[in-house]
Design a protein around this motif. Structure first.
Motif, PDB file in Angstrom:
ATOM      1  N   SER A   1       0.818  -1.212   0.000  1.00 28.91           N
ATOM      2  CA  SER A   1       0.000   0.000   0.000  1.00 28.91           C
ATOM      3  C   SER A   1       0.848   1.256   0.000  1.00 28.91           C
ATOM      4  O   SER A   1       0.376   2.333  -0.351  1.00 28.91           O
ATOM      5  N   ASP A   2       2.150   1.143   0.436  1.00 32.24           N
ATOM      6  CA  ASP A   2       3.033   2.311   0.477  1.00 32.24           C
ATOM      7  C   ASP A   2       3.736   2.550  -0.850  1.00 32.24           C
ATOM      8  O   ASP A   2       4.358   3.591  -1.032  1.00 32.24           O
ATOM      9  N   GLU A   3       3.701   1.614  -1.744  1.00 28.42           N
ATOM     10  CA  GLU A   3       4.371   1.785  -3.022  1.00 28.42           C
ATOM     11  C   GLU A   3       3.558   2.687  -3.934  1.00 28.42           C
ATOM     12  O   GLU A   3       2.327   2.705  -3.894  1.00 28.42           O
ATOM     13  N   ILE A   4       4.238   3.459  -4.729  1.00 32.11           N
ATOM     14  CA  ILE A   4       3.593   4.378  -5.666  1.00 32.11           C
ATOM     15  C   ILE A   4       3.337   3.650  -6.974  1.00 32.11           C
ATOM     16  O   ILE A   4       4.258   3.102  -7.586  1.00 32.11           O
ATOM     17  N   ASP A   5       2.088   3.602  -7.347  1.00 30.10           N
ATOM     18  CA  ASP A   5       1.718   2.986  -8.614  1.00 30.10           C
ATOM     19  C   ASP A   5       1.841   4.043  -9.709  1.00 30.10           C
ATOM     20  O   ASP A   5       0.996   4.926  -9.849  1.00 30.10           O
ATOM     21  N   LEU A   6       2.951   3.962 -10.466  1.00 30.34           N
ATOM     22  CA  LEU A   6       3.180   4.952 -11.507  1.00 30.34           C
ATOM     23  C   LEU A   6       2.105   4.890 -12.582  1.00 30.34           C
ATOM     24  O   LEU A   6       1.741   5.914 -13.178  1.00 30.34           O
ATOM     25  N   GLY A   7       1.566   3.737 -12.799  1.00 27.37           N
ATOM     26  CA  GLY A   7       0.507   3.617 -13.803  1.00 27.37           C
ATOM     27  C   GLY A   7      -0.722   4.420 -13.412  1.00 27.37           C
ATOM     28  O   GLY A   7      -1.315   5.126 -14.234  1.00 27.37           O
ATOM     29  N   GLN A   8      -1.111   4.319 -12.120  1.00 28.66           N
ATOM     30  CA  GLN A   8      -2.268   5.091 -11.661  1.00 28.66           C
ATOM     31  C   GLN A   8      -1.981   6.593 -11.711  1.00 28.66           C
ATOM     32  O   GLN A   8      -2.866   7.390 -12.044  1.00 28.66           O
ATOM     33  N   LEU A   9      -0.720   6.976 -11.352  1.00 26.76           N
ATOM     34  CA  LEU A   9      -0.369   8.398 -11.375  1.00 26.76           C
ATOM     35  C   LEU A   9      -0.485   8.969 -12.786  1.00 26.76           C
ATOM     36  O   LEU A   9      -1.080  10.029 -12.998  1.00 26.76           O
ATOM     37  N   PHE A  10       0.069   8.209 -13.770  1.00 25.64           N
ATOM     38  CA  PHE A  10      -0.026   8.686 -15.156  1.00 25.64           C
ATOM     39  C   PHE A  10      -1.463   8.681 -15.649  1.00 25.64           C
ATOM     40  O   PHE A  10      -1.867   9.535 -16.454  1.00 25.64           O
TER      41      PHE A  10
ATOM     42  N   GLY B   1      -3.347  11.893 -17.066  1.00 22.12           N
ATOM     43  CA  GLY B   1      -3.996  11.843 -18.379  1.00 22.12           C
ATOM     44  C   GLY B   1      -5.449  12.283 -18.310  1.00 22.12           C
ATOM     45  O   GLY B   1      -5.934  13.013 -19.193  1.00 22.12           O
ATOM     46  N   LYS B   2      -6.170  11.865 -17.240  1.00 23.86           N
ATOM     47  CA  LYS B   2      -7.560  12.283 -17.093  1.00 23.86           C
ATOM     48  C   LYS B   2      -7.668  13.793 -16.880  1.00 23.86           C
ATOM     49  O   LYS B   2      -8.584  14.443 -17.390  1.00 23.86           O
ATOM     50  N   ALA B   3      -6.702  14.353 -16.106  1.00 22.35           N
ATOM     51  CA  ALA B   3      -6.727  15.805 -15.870  1.00 22.35           C
ATOM     52  C   ALA B   3      -6.528  16.565 -17.178  1.00 22.35           C
ATOM     53  O   ALA B   3      -7.238  17.546 -17.464  1.00 22.35           O
ATOM     54  N   PHE B   4      -5.562  16.106 -18.007  1.00 24.42           N
ATOM     55  CA  PHE B   4      -5.341  16.753 -19.298  1.00 24.42           C
ATOM     56  C   PHE B   4      -6.568  16.595 -20.202  1.00 24.42           C
ATOM     57  O   PHE B   4      -6.926  17.513 -20.954  1.00 24.42           O
TER      58      PHE B   4
END
Length: 340
Positions: free
Chosen positions: A12-21, A25-28
Protein backbone atom coordinates in the motif's frame (compact mmCIF):
# COMPACT_ATOMS: atom_id res chain seq x y z
CA UNK A 1 22.57 -15.51 16.92
CA UNK A 2 19.38 -14.98 14.99
CA UNK A 3 19.60 -12.87 11.86
CA UNK A 4 17.03 -10.01 11.62
CA UNK A 5 14.34 -10.64 9.11
CA UNK A 6 14.47 -8.40 6.06
CA UNK A 7 11.57 -5.98 5.99
CA UNK A 8 9.61 -5.73 2.80
CA UNK A 9 7.73 -2.54 1.88
CA UNK A 10 3.99 -2.61 2.31
CA UNK A 11 2.34 -2.81 -1.09
CA UNK A 12 0.00 0.00 0.00
CA UNK A 13 3.03 2.31 0.48
CA UNK A 14 4.37 1.78 -3.02
CA UNK A 15 3.59 4.38 -5.67
CA UNK A 16 1.72 2.99 -8.61
CA UNK A 17 3.18 4.95 -11.51
CA UNK A 18 0.51 3.62 -13.80
CA UNK A 19 -2.27 5.09 -11.66
CA UNK A 20 -0.37 8.40 -11.37
CA UNK A 21 -0.03 8.69 -15.16
CA UNK A 22 -3.64 7.69 -15.51
CA UNK A 23 -4.73 10.55 -13.21
CA UNK A 24 -2.54 13.01 -15.07
CA UNK A 25 -4.00 11.84 -18.38
CA UNK A 26 -7.56 12.28 -17.09
CA UNK A 27 -6.73 15.80 -15.87
CA UNK A 28 -5.34 16.75 -19.30
CA UNK A 29 -8.36 15.18 -20.96
CA UNK A 30 -10.78 17.21 -18.82
CA UNK A 31 -8.83 20.40 -19.44
CA UNK A 32 -8.84 19.73 -23.19
CA UNK A 33 -12.59 19.05 -23.16
CA UNK A 34 -13.15 22.33 -21.26
CA UNK A 35 -11.05 24.16 -23.85
CA UNK A 36 -13.09 22.54 -26.63
CA UNK A 37 -16.34 23.66 -24.99
CA UNK A 38 -15.07 27.24 -24.84
CA UNK A 39 -13.90 27.00 -28.44
CA UNK A 40 -17.24 25.64 -29.59
CA UNK A 41 -19.07 28.39 -27.68
CA UNK A 42 -17.13 31.14 -29.45
CA UNK A 43 -17.45 29.31 -32.76
CA UNK A 44 -21.25 29.14 -32.44
CA UNK A 45 -21.46 32.80 -31.45
CA UNK A 46 -18.76 34.23 -33.71
CA UNK A 47 -21.33 36.22 -35.66
CA UNK A 48 -22.72 37.70 -32.46
CA UNK A 49 -19.26 38.79 -31.28
CA UNK A 50 -18.37 40.21 -34.70
CA UNK A 51 -21.64 42.16 -34.83
CA UNK A 52 -21.24 43.46 -31.30
CA UNK A 53 -17.65 44.49 -32.06
CA UNK A 54 -18.70 46.43 -35.16
CA UNK A 55 -21.65 48.01 -33.32
CA UNK A 56 -19.44 49.00 -30.37
CA UNK A 57 -16.81 50.48 -32.67
CA UNK A 58 -19.51 52.52 -34.40
CA UNK A 59 -20.86 53.77 -31.06
CA UNK A 60 -17.31 54.67 -29.96
CA UNK A 61 -16.69 56.57 -33.18
CA UNK A 62 -19.93 58.54 -32.82
CA UNK A 63 -19.09 59.25 -29.18
CA UNK A 64 -15.75 60.70 -30.24
CA UNK A 65 -17.54 62.94 -32.73
CA UNK A 66 -20.22 64.30 -30.40
CA UNK A 67 -18.59 64.12 -26.94
CA UNK A 68 -16.00 66.77 -26.17
CA UNK A 69 -12.54 65.54 -25.32
CA UNK A 70 -11.30 66.36 -21.85
CA UNK A 71 -8.23 68.55 -21.60
CA UNK A 72 -5.91 69.31 -18.75
CA UNK A 73 -3.41 71.97 -17.76
CA UNK A 74 -0.65 71.39 -15.23
CA UNK A 75 0.85 74.10 -13.04
CA UNK A 76 4.01 73.42 -11.01
CA UNK A 77 4.07 75.55 -7.87
CA UNK A 78 6.43 75.98 -4.95
CA UNK A 79 4.91 77.06 -1.62
CA UNK A 80 6.84 79.69 0.28
CA UNK A 81 8.62 78.41 3.37
CA UNK A 82 10.88 79.98 5.98
CA UNK A 83 13.32 77.72 7.81
CA UNK A 84 13.59 80.23 10.67
CA UNK A 85 9.82 80.50 11.17
CA UNK A 86 7.77 77.32 10.95
CA UNK A 87 4.54 79.35 11.12
CA UNK A 88 5.24 80.88 7.72
CA UNK A 89 4.68 77.80 5.59
CA UNK A 90 2.08 78.07 2.84
CA UNK A 91 1.92 74.34 2.02
CA UNK A 92 -1.00 73.75 4.38
CA UNK A 93 -2.72 76.89 3.09
CA UNK A 94 -2.32 75.68 -0.51
CA UNK A 95 -4.08 72.38 0.20
CA UNK A 96 -6.81 74.14 2.18
CA UNK A 97 -7.59 76.64 -0.56
CA UNK A 98 -7.57 73.92 -3.24
CA UNK A 99 -10.02 71.94 -1.11
CA UNK A 100 -12.19 75.06 -0.83
CA UNK A 101 -12.22 75.53 -4.62
CA UNK A 102 -13.06 71.85 -5.15
CA UNK A 103 -16.03 72.22 -2.82
CA UNK A 104 -17.21 75.35 -4.63
CA UNK A 105 -17.00 73.53 -7.98
CA UNK A 106 -19.07 70.62 -6.68
CA UNK A 107 -21.62 73.02 -5.15
CA UNK A 108 -21.70 75.10 -8.38
CA UNK A 109 -21.54 78.31 -6.36
CA UNK A 110 -22.19 80.95 -9.03
CA UNK A 111 -21.57 83.84 -6.62
CA UNK A 112 -18.10 82.56 -5.74
CA UNK A 113 -17.07 82.12 -9.36
CA UNK A 114 -18.57 85.48 -10.31
CA UNK A 115 -16.32 87.12 -7.71
CA UNK A 116 -13.33 85.55 -9.50
CA UNK A 117 -14.53 86.70 -12.92
CA UNK A 118 -15.56 83.19 -13.99
CA UNK A 119 -18.75 82.08 -15.68
CA UNK A 120 -20.16 79.07 -13.82
CA UNK A 121 -22.12 78.03 -16.91
CA UNK A 122 -18.88 77.39 -18.78
CA UNK A 123 -17.39 75.31 -15.97
CA UNK A 124 -19.29 72.11 -16.71
CA UNK A 125 -16.74 69.32 -16.26
CA UNK A 126 -14.17 71.67 -14.72
CA UNK A 127 -12.05 69.99 -12.02
CA UNK A 128 -8.94 70.80 -10.02
CA UNK A 129 -6.54 68.46 -8.28
CA UNK A 130 -3.23 68.74 -6.44
CA UNK A 131 -0.51 66.18 -5.72
CA UNK A 132 3.14 66.41 -4.60
CA UNK A 133 5.42 66.85 -7.57
CA UNK A 134 7.59 63.86 -6.66
CA UNK A 135 7.64 61.23 -3.95
CA UNK A 136 10.61 60.01 -1.99
CA UNK A 137 13.33 58.50 -4.11
CA UNK A 138 13.69 54.74 -3.83
CA UNK A 139 17.42 55.05 -3.18
CA UNK A 140 16.78 57.46 -0.30
CA UNK A 141 14.28 55.06 1.26
CA UNK A 142 16.73 52.18 1.00
CA UNK A 143 19.49 54.31 2.52
CA UNK A 144 17.33 55.50 5.40
CA UNK A 145 18.18 52.62 7.75
CA UNK A 146 21.89 53.04 7.08
CA UNK A 147 21.69 56.73 7.88
CA UNK A 148 20.15 56.20 11.29
CA UNK A 149 22.61 53.40 12.05
CA UNK A 150 25.44 55.84 11.34
CA UNK A 151 23.97 58.35 13.82
CA UNK A 152 24.72 55.99 16.72
CA UNK A 153 28.43 56.66 16.29
CA UNK A 154 27.99 60.37 17.04
CA UNK A 155 26.38 59.90 20.44
CA UNK A 156 24.97 63.22 21.69
CA UNK A 157 27.24 65.46 19.64
CA UNK A 158 26.05 68.55 17.77
CA UNK A 159 26.70 66.81 14.45
CA UNK A 160 23.46 64.83 14.86
CA UNK A 161 21.35 67.97 14.49
CA UNK A 162 23.10 68.95 11.24
CA UNK A 163 22.76 65.42 9.82
CA UNK A 164 19.05 65.24 10.67
CA UNK A 165 18.39 68.63 9.08
CA UNK A 166 20.26 67.58 5.94
CA UNK A 167 18.36 64.30 5.67
CA UNK A 168 15.04 66.06 6.30
CA UNK A 169 15.72 68.55 3.49
CA UNK A 170 16.60 65.73 1.09
CA UNK A 171 13.42 63.81 1.89
CA UNK A 172 11.07 66.81 1.88
CA UNK A 173 9.61 67.78 -1.48
CA UNK A 174 7.74 71.07 -1.28
CA UNK A 175 6.95 71.52 -4.99
CA UNK A 176 3.38 70.59 -5.92
CA UNK A 177 1.52 69.87 -9.18
CA UNK A 178 -1.90 71.50 -9.62
CA UNK A 179 -3.90 69.96 -12.48
CA UNK A 180 -6.93 71.62 -14.06
CA UNK A 181 -9.36 69.43 -16.04
CA UNK A 182 -11.89 70.98 -18.42
CA UNK A 183 -13.66 70.51 -21.74
CA UNK A 184 -12.37 71.77 -25.07
CA UNK A 185 -14.87 74.62 -25.28
CA UNK A 186 -13.98 75.92 -21.81
CA UNK A 187 -11.37 78.70 -21.62
CA UNK A 188 -9.32 76.52 -19.31
CA UNK A 189 -6.06 78.47 -19.32
CA UNK A 190 -7.80 81.77 -18.62
CA UNK A 191 -9.78 80.23 -15.76
CA UNK A 192 -6.67 78.55 -14.34
CA UNK A 193 -4.82 81.89 -14.33
CA UNK A 194 -7.68 83.56 -12.44
CA UNK A 195 -7.83 80.73 -9.91
CA UNK A 196 -4.06 80.95 -9.31
CA UNK A 197 -4.42 84.72 -8.87
CA UNK A 198 -7.12 84.07 -6.26
CA UNK A 199 -4.87 81.59 -4.44
CA UNK A 200 -2.08 84.19 -4.28
CA UNK A 201 -4.39 87.00 -3.13
CA UNK A 202 -4.45 85.93 0.52
CA UNK A 203 -4.07 89.23 2.47
CA UNK A 204 -2.40 87.61 5.51
CA UNK A 205 0.47 86.07 3.57
CA UNK A 206 0.68 89.14 1.33
CA UNK A 207 1.29 91.34 4.35
CA UNK A 208 3.90 88.97 5.73
CA UNK A 209 5.71 88.89 2.41
CA UNK A 210 5.69 92.68 2.17
CA UNK A 211 7.18 92.96 5.66
CA UNK A 212 9.73 90.27 4.82
CA UNK A 213 10.63 92.02 1.58
CA UNK A 214 11.12 95.35 3.39
CA UNK A 215 13.35 93.69 5.99
CA UNK A 216 15.46 92.02 3.30
CA UNK A 217 15.92 95.29 1.41
CA UNK A 218 17.03 97.03 4.61
CA UNK A 219 19.44 94.20 5.35
CA UNK A 220 20.91 94.45 1.86
CA UNK A 221 21.41 98.21 2.34
CA UNK A 222 23.12 97.60 5.70
CA UNK A 223 25.38 95.02 4.10
CA UNK A 224 26.31 97.51 1.40
CA UNK A 225 27.18 100.07 4.09
CA UNK A 226 29.33 97.53 5.89
CA UNK A 227 31.10 96.77 2.59
CA UNK A 228 32.19 100.39 2.39
CA UNK A 229 33.34 100.49 5.98
CA UNK A 230 35.36 97.28 5.61
CA UNK A 231 36.94 98.51 2.36
CA UNK A 232 37.84 101.80 4.06
CA UNK A 233 39.46 100.00 7.00
CA UNK A 234 41.44 97.74 4.65
CA UNK A 235 42.51 100.75 2.57
CA UNK A 236 43.69 102.62 5.69
CA UNK A 237 45.54 99.52 6.80
CA UNK A 238 47.29 99.25 3.43
CA UNK A 239 48.31 102.92 3.50
CA UNK A 240 49.59 102.66 7.07
CA UNK A 241 51.55 99.49 6.27
CA UNK A 242 53.14 101.13 3.26
CA UNK A 243 54.08 104.19 5.32
CA UNK A 244 55.32 102.58 8.50
CA UNK A 245 56.44 99.13 7.26
CA UNK A 246 55.95 97.89 10.80
CA UNK A 247 53.45 96.21 13.10
CA UNK A 248 52.54 92.60 13.58
CA UNK A 249 51.45 90.59 10.57
CA UNK A 250 47.76 90.86 9.94
CA UNK A 251 47.21 93.50 12.67
CA UNK A 252 47.86 97.15 13.29
CA UNK A 253 47.03 99.57 16.08
CA UNK A 254 44.54 102.38 15.55
CA UNK A 255 44.59 105.69 17.38
CA UNK A 256 42.22 104.24 19.95
CA UNK A 257 44.73 101.44 20.49
CA UNK A 258 42.20 98.86 19.41
CA UNK A 259 43.60 95.95 17.39
CA UNK A 260 42.16 95.03 14.01
CA UNK A 261 42.22 91.49 12.63
CA UNK A 262 42.34 91.97 8.86
CA UNK A 263 41.84 88.26 7.92
CA UNK A 264 38.66 88.29 10.00
CA UNK A 265 37.52 91.36 8.09
CA UNK A 266 37.94 89.53 4.78
CA UNK A 267 36.01 86.56 6.16
CA UNK A 268 33.27 88.87 7.45
CA UNK A 269 33.05 90.60 4.07
CA UNK A 270 32.72 87.23 2.34
CA UNK A 271 29.86 86.29 4.67
CA UNK A 272 28.15 89.62 3.95
CA UNK A 273 28.42 89.02 0.21
CA UNK A 274 26.93 85.54 0.53
CA UNK A 275 24.13 86.87 2.74
CA UNK A 276 23.33 89.62 0.23
CA UNK A 277 23.23 87.15 -2.66
CA UNK A 278 20.92 84.88 -0.65
CA UNK A 279 18.57 87.72 0.25
CA UNK A 280 18.37 88.90 -3.36
CA UNK A 281 17.53 85.34 -4.41
CA UNK A 282 14.83 85.10 -1.74
CA UNK A 283 13.38 88.43 -2.85
CA UNK A 284 13.08 87.08 -6.37
CA UNK A 285 11.60 83.73 -5.35
CA UNK A 286 9.22 84.79 -2.57
CA UNK A 287 7.20 87.50 -4.24
CA UNK A 288 3.98 85.45 -3.93
CA UNK A 289 2.69 83.09 -1.23
CA UNK A 290 2.66 80.36 -3.90
CA UNK A 291 5.44 80.68 -6.48
CA UNK A 292 4.50 79.46 -9.96
CA UNK A 293 7.46 77.48 -11.25
CA UNK A 294 5.86 76.47 -14.57
CA UNK A 295 2.48 77.30 -16.06
CA UNK A 296 1.76 74.68 -18.72
CA UNK A 297 -0.47 74.77 -21.78
CA UNK A 298 -3.76 72.91 -22.27
CA UNK A 299 -3.47 69.49 -23.87
CA UNK A 300 -5.81 66.54 -24.37
CA UNK A 301 -6.01 63.91 -21.67
CA UNK A 302 -4.50 60.68 -23.00
CA UNK A 303 -6.73 57.87 -21.77
CA UNK A 304 -5.50 54.28 -21.30
CA UNK A 305 -6.21 51.96 -24.22
CA UNK A 306 -9.11 50.14 -22.53
CA UNK A 307 -10.79 53.45 -21.64
CA UNK A 308 -10.82 54.77 -25.19
CA UNK A 309 -14.32 54.84 -26.68
CA UNK A 310 -13.33 52.86 -29.78
CA UNK A 311 -12.19 50.00 -27.49
CA UNK A 312 -14.41 50.48 -24.45
CA UNK A 313 -17.82 50.15 -26.16
CA UNK A 314 -17.07 46.92 -28.13
CA UNK A 315 -15.62 45.27 -25.05
CA UNK A 316 -18.58 46.40 -22.93
CA UNK A 317 -21.10 44.90 -25.36
CA UNK A 318 -19.18 41.62 -25.51
CA UNK A 319 -18.98 41.41 -21.71
CA UNK A 320 -22.74 41.97 -21.47
CA UNK A 321 -23.32 39.19 -24.01
CA UNK A 322 -21.06 36.84 -22.01
CA UNK A 323 -22.96 37.62 -18.81
CA UNK A 324 -26.29 36.90 -20.50
CA UNK A 325 -24.93 33.61 -21.83
CA UNK A 326 -23.65 32.67 -18.38
CA UNK A 327 -27.01 33.42 -16.78
CA UNK A 328 -28.82 31.33 -19.40
CA UNK A 329 -26.39 28.44 -18.81
CA UNK A 330 -26.90 28.58 -15.05
CA UNK A 331 -30.68 28.67 -15.48
CA UNK A 332 -30.55 25.62 -17.73
CA UNK A 333 -28.40 23.68 -15.27
CA UNK A 334 -30.67 24.61 -12.37
CA UNK A 335 -33.70 23.29 -14.30
CA UNK A 336 -31.85 20.02 -15.02
CA UNK A 337 -30.98 19.72 -11.36
CA UNK A 338 -34.61 20.14 -10.31
CA UNK A 339 -35.71 17.53 -12.86
CA UNK A 340 -33.38 14.96 -11.25
Amino acid sequence: MAQPESTRPDPSDEIDLGQLFNLIGKAFHKAFRAFLRVYLYFKRNILWFAGLGILGALIGYLANQFIEDQQKLEVIVSPTTDDTNYLFDTRAYLYDVIGEIQSEIKAKDTAFFRSLGLDAREMEGFEIDIVPLSSQDKELLEDQSGTFEALKEFGNSEAISEILQSEFRKRTKKDQRITFYFKETTPGKEYAEKIMAYINSNPYYRQILQTQEANMEKRILRNDTLYGQIDLLIENYTVKMAREQSGSQGQFTLESEESLDVPSLFQFKKELIEDTELKKLELQMNRDPITIVNFGNPHRVDKPLLQKNIIFFPLSLMVVFLLISLIRYLNRKSIELKAE
